[in-house]
Structure formats: C-alpha cells, structure tokens
Design a protein around this motif. Structure first.
Motif: not given
Length: 166
Positions: A83-111
């Motif tokens: 994560l940085d000041a602009t976004a949260v970045y993730t990469r996950s999976g094992w057989l099927v892999q997914e990469r996600r980027i969530a802009p900080i400006s779009r965050i609604q909740t953190v749980d």
C-alpha cells in the motif's frame, strides 16, 4: 496512479494455517473411506469392490497432498500485498491468480477478520471495501501487529484524502 508490484508476503505462519485448514475436510474423507472399507469392502468375501476402494484411496491421497502440501506453499509464493498513499495492491491465488488495485479514494471501510486458526496462530486478515462492483480487496494471513498497522495506516491515509468514496 502508477502500477506497483506488491512486495509484502503474508506471515511465515500462513502456509501452516492454510495446510491445517485444508486438512480438516481431507481427514473427514479419509475417515469415511476407512468406514466404507471396514463396513463394505472388508466385509465382502470376494473383495470385488477392493479395486474401487484402492482407486478412491489413491485419488484421496493425491488430492490431500496437493491441497495440504502443494497449494499452501504455492499460495505463499504468490500472495503479496502493498500500500502507498494512492492505493492498496494485492496479488492472490494459487491455481487461478488475481491482482487487485484499490485506489485510496474509493475505500469505504477497512475491517479485520480472525477465524479460529487465525486466532490460534496470531494471524489476522484485512478486508478493504471499496465502491467497486468487483468486491472487497483482501490482505490475508498477516501477523496481528502487521494487520493492526495496515488498518491504522489505511485509516490515516483515507482520512487525509477527505473524499467520500460513495
């Protein structure tokens, strides 16, 4: 927004927790097969179903080995977050892999979420809900202290933006 390759791995305890979680259903399958063998195949005088039991047992051993040994280790090699000041970045999976980027400006909740195995091994999962139809971004299997730091950092960064993500 620049593209960041997520650098941080989950906790080193993650593969063990994932393996134990995968072992539970396989243990049930093994017990069911033992009961089936003792009650059904073992009681049959001619052993005509013995080959079927052997085939199912071999499939169970192969499936368990992949789920309990290979998948957790592979997931650990793939799963990353940043994560940085602009976004949260993730990469996950094992057989099927997914990469996600969530802009900080779009965050609604953190749980955070901690299942029984997570609590036992001192892990926590962070869920970042955004105004996206793709769903939440999840950072899994973090040490509790790291997860608490991530939540605090995301909350602070989102508050600085002052924008409403709805």
């Amino acid at each position: 927004m620049h593209l960041v390759e997520p650098a941080h791995p989950p906790s080193r305890k993650a593969p063990l927790v994932w393996a134990l979680g995968a072992a539970v259903p396989w243990t049930v399958a093994v017990i069911a097969q033992i009961v089936w063998f003792v009650v059904g195949v073992g009681a049959s005088a001619d052993g005509q179903w013995l080959w079927v039991h052997g085939l199912v047992a071999a499939a169970t051993v192969l499936g368990a080995a992949v789920s309990i040994v290979v998948a957790p280790l592979w997931r650990y090699r793939v799963h990353r977050w940043d994560l940085d000041a602009t976004a949260v970045y993730t990469r996950s999976g094992w057989l099927v892999q997914e990469r996600r980027i969530a802009p900080i400006s779009r965050i609604q909740t953190v749980d955070t979420y901690r299942g029984p195995l997570d609590r036992l091994f001192g892990l926590s999962n962070v869920t970042v809900t955004t105004a996206s139809s793709a769903g939440a971004v999840r950072i899994v299997a973090l040490d509790v202290e790291v997860a608490d730091r991530v939540v605090a950092q995301l909350t602070d960064i989102a508050a600085l933006g002052g924008e409403d993500a709805t």
